[in-house]
Write a protein that holds these residues in place. Structure first.
Motif, PDB file in Angstrom:
ATOM      1  N   PRO A   1      86.902  47.978  24.229  1.00 15.32           N
ATOM      2  CA  PRO A   1      87.287  47.773  22.642  1.00 15.32           C
ATOM      3  C   PRO A   1      87.685  49.587  22.138  1.00 15.32           C
ATOM      4  O   PRO A   1      87.416  50.256  21.768  1.00 15.32           O
ATOM      5  CB  PRO A   1      85.674  48.004  22.222  1.00 15.32           C
TER       6      PRO A   1
ATOM      7  N   GLU B   1      90.268  42.037  19.272  1.00 21.44           N
ATOM      8  CA  GLU B   1      89.809  42.388  20.238  1.00 21.44           C
ATOM      9  C   GLU B   1      89.900  40.798  20.679  1.00 21.44           C
ATOM     10  O   GLU B   1      90.960  40.097  21.463  1.00 21.44           O
ATOM     11  CB  GLU B   1      88.806  41.885  20.873  1.00 21.44           C
TER      12      GLU B   1
ATOM     13  N   ARG C   1      77.119  38.332  22.785  1.00 21.79           N
ATOM     14  CA  ARG C   1      76.783  37.147  22.467  1.00 21.79           C
ATOM     15  C   ARG C   1      77.991  36.455  22.207  1.00 21.79           C
ATOM     16  O   ARG C   1      77.801  35.270  21.875  1.00 21.79           O
ATOM     17  CB  ARG C   1      77.025  38.163  21.209  1.00 21.79           C
ATOM     18  N   GLY C   2      79.147  37.285  22.732  1.00 22.20           N
ATOM     19  CA  GLY C   2      80.467  35.901  23.232  1.00 22.20           C
ATOM     20  C   GLY C   2      80.847  35.787  22.324  1.00 22.20           C
ATOM     21  O   GLY C   2      81.309  34.483  22.343  1.00 22.20           O
ATOM     22  N   THR C   3      81.755  36.252  21.509  1.00 22.76           N
ATOM     23  CA  THR C   3      82.918  35.894  20.185  1.00 22.76           C
ATOM     24  C   THR C   3      83.564  36.238  20.871  1.00 22.76           C
ATOM     25  O   THR C   3      84.369  35.519  19.984  1.00 22.76           O
ATOM     26  CB  THR C   3      82.165  37.526  19.091  1.00 22.76           C
ATOM     27  N   ASN C   4      84.003  36.737  21.770  1.00 23.65           N
ATOM     28  CA  ASN C   4      85.284  36.769  22.227  1.00 23.65           C
ATOM     29  C   ASN C   4      85.693  35.196  23.121  1.00 23.65           C
ATOM     30  O   ASN C   4      86.709  34.792  23.049  1.00 23.65           O
ATOM     31  CB  ASN C   4      86.016  38.044  23.549  1.00 23.65           C
TER      32      ASN C   4
ATOM     33  N   ILE D   1      88.803  42.779  28.650  1.00 20.46           N
ATOM     34  CA  ILE D   1      88.980  43.164  27.204  1.00 20.46           C
ATOM     35  C   ILE D   1      87.622  44.236  27.027  1.00 20.46           C
ATOM     36  O   ILE D   1      86.693  44.589  27.077  1.00 20.46           O
ATOM     37  CB  ILE D   1      88.336  42.410  26.726  1.00 20.46           C
TER      38      ILE D   1
END
Ligand code: GRF
Length: 199
Positions: free
Chosen positions: A112, A182, A12-15, A110
Protein backbone atom coordinates in the motif's frame (compact mmCIF):
# COMPACT_ATOMS: atom_id res chain seq x y z
CA UNK A 1 -7.72 -19.47 -20.75
CA UNK A 2 -9.16 -18.92 -17.29
CA UNK A 3 -6.23 -18.50 -14.92
CA UNK A 4 -6.29 -20.61 -11.73
CA UNK A 5 -5.02 -18.53 -8.83
CA UNK A 6 -4.22 -19.15 -5.20
CA UNK A 7 -4.71 -16.26 -2.77
CA UNK A 8 -2.85 -15.91 0.54
CA UNK A 9 -4.46 -13.81 3.25
CA UNK A 10 -3.98 -12.84 6.89
CA UNK A 11 -6.73 -10.34 7.65
CA UNK A 12 -9.95 -8.75 6.55
CA UNK A 13 -9.64 -9.70 2.87
CA UNK A 14 -10.95 -6.67 1.03
CA UNK A 15 -8.44 -7.29 -1.76
CA UNK A 16 -9.60 -10.90 -1.99
CA UNK A 17 -13.18 -9.65 -2.15
CA UNK A 18 -12.30 -7.24 -4.96
CA UNK A 19 -10.80 -10.13 -6.93
CA UNK A 20 -13.85 -12.31 -6.33
CA UNK A 21 -16.17 -9.48 -7.39
CA UNK A 22 -14.14 -8.85 -10.53
CA UNK A 23 -14.30 -12.52 -11.46
CA UNK A 24 -18.04 -12.69 -10.74
CA UNK A 25 -18.56 -9.53 -12.79
CA UNK A 26 -16.68 -10.91 -15.78
CA UNK A 27 -13.90 -8.34 -15.47
CA UNK A 28 -11.20 -10.89 -14.71
CA UNK A 29 -10.74 -14.22 -16.47
CA UNK A 30 -9.52 -16.14 -13.44
CA UNK A 31 -10.80 -18.53 -10.81
CA UNK A 32 -9.65 -18.81 -7.23
CA UNK A 33 -8.66 -22.42 -6.58
CA UNK A 34 -7.45 -22.00 -2.99
CA UNK A 35 -7.50 -19.33 -0.28
CA UNK A 36 -4.77 -20.03 2.26
CA UNK A 37 -4.01 -18.27 5.51
CA UNK A 38 -1.43 -18.32 8.28
CA UNK A 39 -4.12 -17.92 10.92
CA UNK A 40 -7.66 -19.14 11.57
CA UNK A 41 -10.78 -17.13 12.24
CA UNK A 42 -10.08 -14.15 10.00
CA UNK A 43 -12.64 -12.28 7.92
CA UNK A 44 -10.83 -13.15 4.68
CA UNK A 45 -11.51 -16.86 5.28
CA UNK A 46 -15.16 -16.08 5.94
CA UNK A 47 -15.37 -14.23 2.64
CA UNK A 48 -13.83 -17.22 0.86
CA UNK A 49 -16.17 -19.69 2.54
CA UNK A 50 -19.14 -17.49 1.66
CA UNK A 51 -18.05 -17.64 -1.98
CA UNK A 52 -17.86 -21.46 -1.73
CA UNK A 53 -14.08 -21.55 -2.19
CA UNK A 54 -11.68 -24.08 -0.70
CA UNK A 55 -9.75 -22.66 2.25
CA UNK A 56 -6.81 -23.90 4.30
CA UNK A 57 -4.93 -22.63 7.34
CA UNK A 58 -1.20 -23.26 7.76
CA UNK A 59 -0.40 -22.47 11.34
CA UNK A 60 3.31 -22.13 12.02
CA UNK A 61 3.08 -23.40 15.58
CA UNK A 62 1.01 -26.41 14.65
CA UNK A 63 3.32 -27.21 11.72
CA UNK A 64 6.51 -26.70 13.72
CA UNK A 65 8.08 -23.74 11.87
CA UNK A 66 7.58 -21.05 9.27
CA UNK A 67 9.38 -23.21 6.68
CA UNK A 68 7.20 -26.19 7.59
CA UNK A 69 4.02 -24.17 7.24
CA UNK A 70 5.08 -22.56 3.99
CA UNK A 71 6.21 -25.88 2.57
CA UNK A 72 2.81 -27.41 3.33
CA UNK A 73 1.12 -24.35 1.85
CA UNK A 74 3.14 -24.68 -1.37
CA UNK A 75 2.16 -28.35 -1.60
CA UNK A 76 -1.50 -27.43 -1.26
CA UNK A 77 -1.20 -24.71 -3.89
CA UNK A 78 0.51 -27.13 -6.28
CA UNK A 79 -2.26 -29.66 -5.75
CA UNK A 80 -4.86 -26.95 -6.34
CA UNK A 81 -3.41 -26.28 -9.79
CA UNK A 82 -2.75 -22.59 -9.11
CA UNK A 83 -0.74 -20.93 -11.91
CA UNK A 84 -0.39 -17.62 -10.04
CA UNK A 85 -0.12 -16.93 -6.31
CA UNK A 86 -1.46 -13.61 -5.02
CA UNK A 87 -0.38 -12.25 -1.63
CA UNK A 88 -3.43 -10.19 -0.72
CA UNK A 89 -2.63 -8.91 2.74
CA UNK A 90 -0.49 -11.91 3.71
CA UNK A 91 1.48 -10.79 6.76
CA UNK A 92 4.39 -13.26 6.71
CA UNK A 93 7.57 -13.33 4.68
CA UNK A 94 7.48 -16.50 2.58
CA UNK A 95 10.18 -19.05 3.34
CA UNK A 96 12.47 -19.91 0.41
CA UNK A 97 11.06 -23.44 0.29
CA UNK A 98 7.73 -21.99 -0.80
CA UNK A 99 9.27 -20.73 -4.04
CA UNK A 100 11.36 -23.87 -4.52
CA UNK A 101 8.23 -26.00 -4.43
CA UNK A 102 6.37 -23.88 -6.98
CA UNK A 103 8.81 -23.48 -9.88
CA UNK A 104 7.38 -21.46 -12.74
CA UNK A 105 4.48 -20.15 -10.66
CA UNK A 106 4.71 -16.37 -10.30
CA UNK A 107 3.99 -14.88 -6.88
CA UNK A 108 2.75 -11.29 -6.64
CA UNK A 109 2.24 -9.05 -3.64
CA UNK A 110 0.22 -5.90 -3.14
CA UNK A 111 1.86 -3.14 -1.11
CA UNK A 112 0.00 0.00 0.00
CA UNK A 113 2.67 2.55 -0.96
CA UNK A 114 5.15 3.42 -3.66
CA UNK A 115 8.11 1.05 -3.80
CA UNK A 116 11.01 0.96 -3.46
CA UNK A 117 10.99 3.98 -1.13
CA UNK A 118 8.28 2.96 1.33
CA UNK A 119 8.92 -0.73 1.76
CA UNK A 120 10.99 -3.28 3.59
CA UNK A 121 10.76 -5.24 6.80
CA UNK A 122 8.32 -3.79 9.31
CA UNK A 123 6.60 -1.56 6.73
CA UNK A 124 3.21 -3.08 7.36
CA UNK A 125 -0.25 -1.71 8.03
CA UNK A 126 -0.46 1.77 9.54
CA UNK A 127 3.35 2.04 9.71
CA UNK A 128 3.58 2.48 5.95
CA UNK A 129 1.12 5.35 5.89
CA UNK A 130 2.73 6.96 8.95
CA UNK A 131 6.08 6.88 7.15
CA UNK A 132 4.63 8.46 4.02
CA UNK A 133 3.00 11.26 6.03
CA UNK A 134 6.18 11.82 8.05
CA UNK A 135 8.18 12.15 4.80
CA UNK A 136 6.08 15.09 3.64
CA UNK A 137 5.63 13.50 0.18
CA UNK A 138 2.67 14.84 -1.80
CA UNK A 139 1.90 11.40 -3.21
CA UNK A 140 1.63 7.87 -2.00
CA UNK A 141 0.41 4.97 -4.04
CA UNK A 142 0.05 1.28 -4.61
CA UNK A 143 2.58 -1.20 -5.90
CA UNK A 144 1.94 -4.72 -7.13
CA UNK A 145 5.25 -6.50 -7.54
CA UNK A 146 6.71 -9.96 -7.98
CA UNK A 147 7.65 -11.55 -4.67
CA UNK A 148 11.02 -13.25 -4.67
CA UNK A 149 12.83 -15.53 -2.23
CA UNK A 150 14.65 -13.72 0.55
CA UNK A 151 13.37 -10.31 -0.48
CA UNK A 152 10.84 -8.03 1.16
CA UNK A 153 8.90 -5.56 -0.97
CA UNK A 154 11.37 -5.99 -3.82
CA UNK A 155 10.99 -7.65 -7.16
CA UNK A 156 9.76 -6.57 -10.58
CA UNK A 157 6.94 -4.06 -10.45
CA UNK A 158 3.82 -5.29 -12.25
CA UNK A 159 1.50 -2.32 -11.66
CA UNK A 160 2.08 0.93 -9.82
CA UNK A 161 -0.53 3.65 -9.21
CA UNK A 162 -0.19 7.04 -7.56
CA UNK A 163 -2.54 8.32 -4.88
CA UNK A 164 -2.49 11.93 -3.63
CA UNK A 165 -1.72 12.77 -0.03
CA UNK A 166 -4.21 15.45 1.06
CA UNK A 167 -3.84 18.18 3.67
CA UNK A 168 -4.99 16.93 7.05
CA UNK A 169 -4.53 13.26 6.13
CA UNK A 170 -4.12 10.82 8.97
CA UNK A 171 -2.75 7.30 8.49
CA UNK A 172 -6.38 6.13 8.48
CA UNK A 173 -7.67 8.53 5.83
CA UNK A 174 -4.65 7.90 3.62
CA UNK A 175 -5.01 4.14 4.08
CA UNK A 176 -8.64 4.28 2.99
CA UNK A 177 -7.83 6.29 -0.16
CA UNK A 178 -4.98 3.91 -0.99
CA UNK A 179 -7.09 0.81 -0.35
CA UNK A 180 -9.66 1.77 -2.99
CA UNK A 181 -6.86 2.03 -5.54
CA UNK A 182 -5.29 -1.23 -4.35
CA UNK A 183 -8.41 -3.11 -5.35
CA UNK A 184 -8.27 -1.85 -8.95
CA UNK A 185 -4.48 -2.21 -9.22
CA UNK A 186 -4.60 -5.81 -8.03
CA UNK A 187 -7.24 -6.74 -10.58
CA UNK A 188 -5.22 -5.06 -13.31
CA UNK A 189 -2.07 -6.90 -12.21
CA UNK A 190 -3.75 -10.30 -12.18
CA UNK A 191 -5.22 -9.45 -15.57
CA UNK A 192 -1.70 -9.12 -16.97
CA UNK A 193 -1.07 -12.76 -16.13
CA UNK A 194 -4.29 -13.89 -17.81
CA UNK A 195 -3.12 -12.21 -21.02
CA UNK A 196 0.35 -13.77 -20.91
CA UNK A 197 0.20 -17.01 -18.93
CA UNK A 198 3.92 -17.60 -19.43
CA UNK A 199 4.86 -14.21 -17.91
C1 GRF B 1 -3.55 -4.05 2.18
O1 GRF B 1 -3.36 -2.72 2.52
C2 GRF B 1 -2.35 -4.59 1.43
O2 GRF B 1 -1.73 -3.66 0.62
C3 GRF B 1 -1.45 -4.99 2.54
O3 GRF B 1 -2.30 -5.52 3.54
C4 GRF B 1 -3.59 -4.93 3.41
C5 GRF B 1 -4.59 -6.03 3.28
O4 GRF B 1 -5.92 -5.57 3.27
N1 GRF B 1 -0.41 -5.90 2.05
P1 GRF B 1 -7.11 -6.61 3.00
O5 GRF B 1 -6.95 -7.77 3.96
O6 GRF B 1 -7.03 -7.04 1.56
O7 GRF B 1 -8.36 -5.84 3.28
Amino acid sequence: MTLPIGVLVSGRGTNLQAVLDAIAGGRLDARVVLVASDRPGILALERAARAGLPTAVFDEQALGSRAGAHSAMANALRESGARLVVLAGFARILADVFFEKLPGVPVINIHPALLPRFGGRGMLGAKVHEAVLASGEAESGVTVHRAEPGKVDEGEIVVQRRVPVLPGDTPETLAARVLAVEHEALIEAIGRFTETPAH
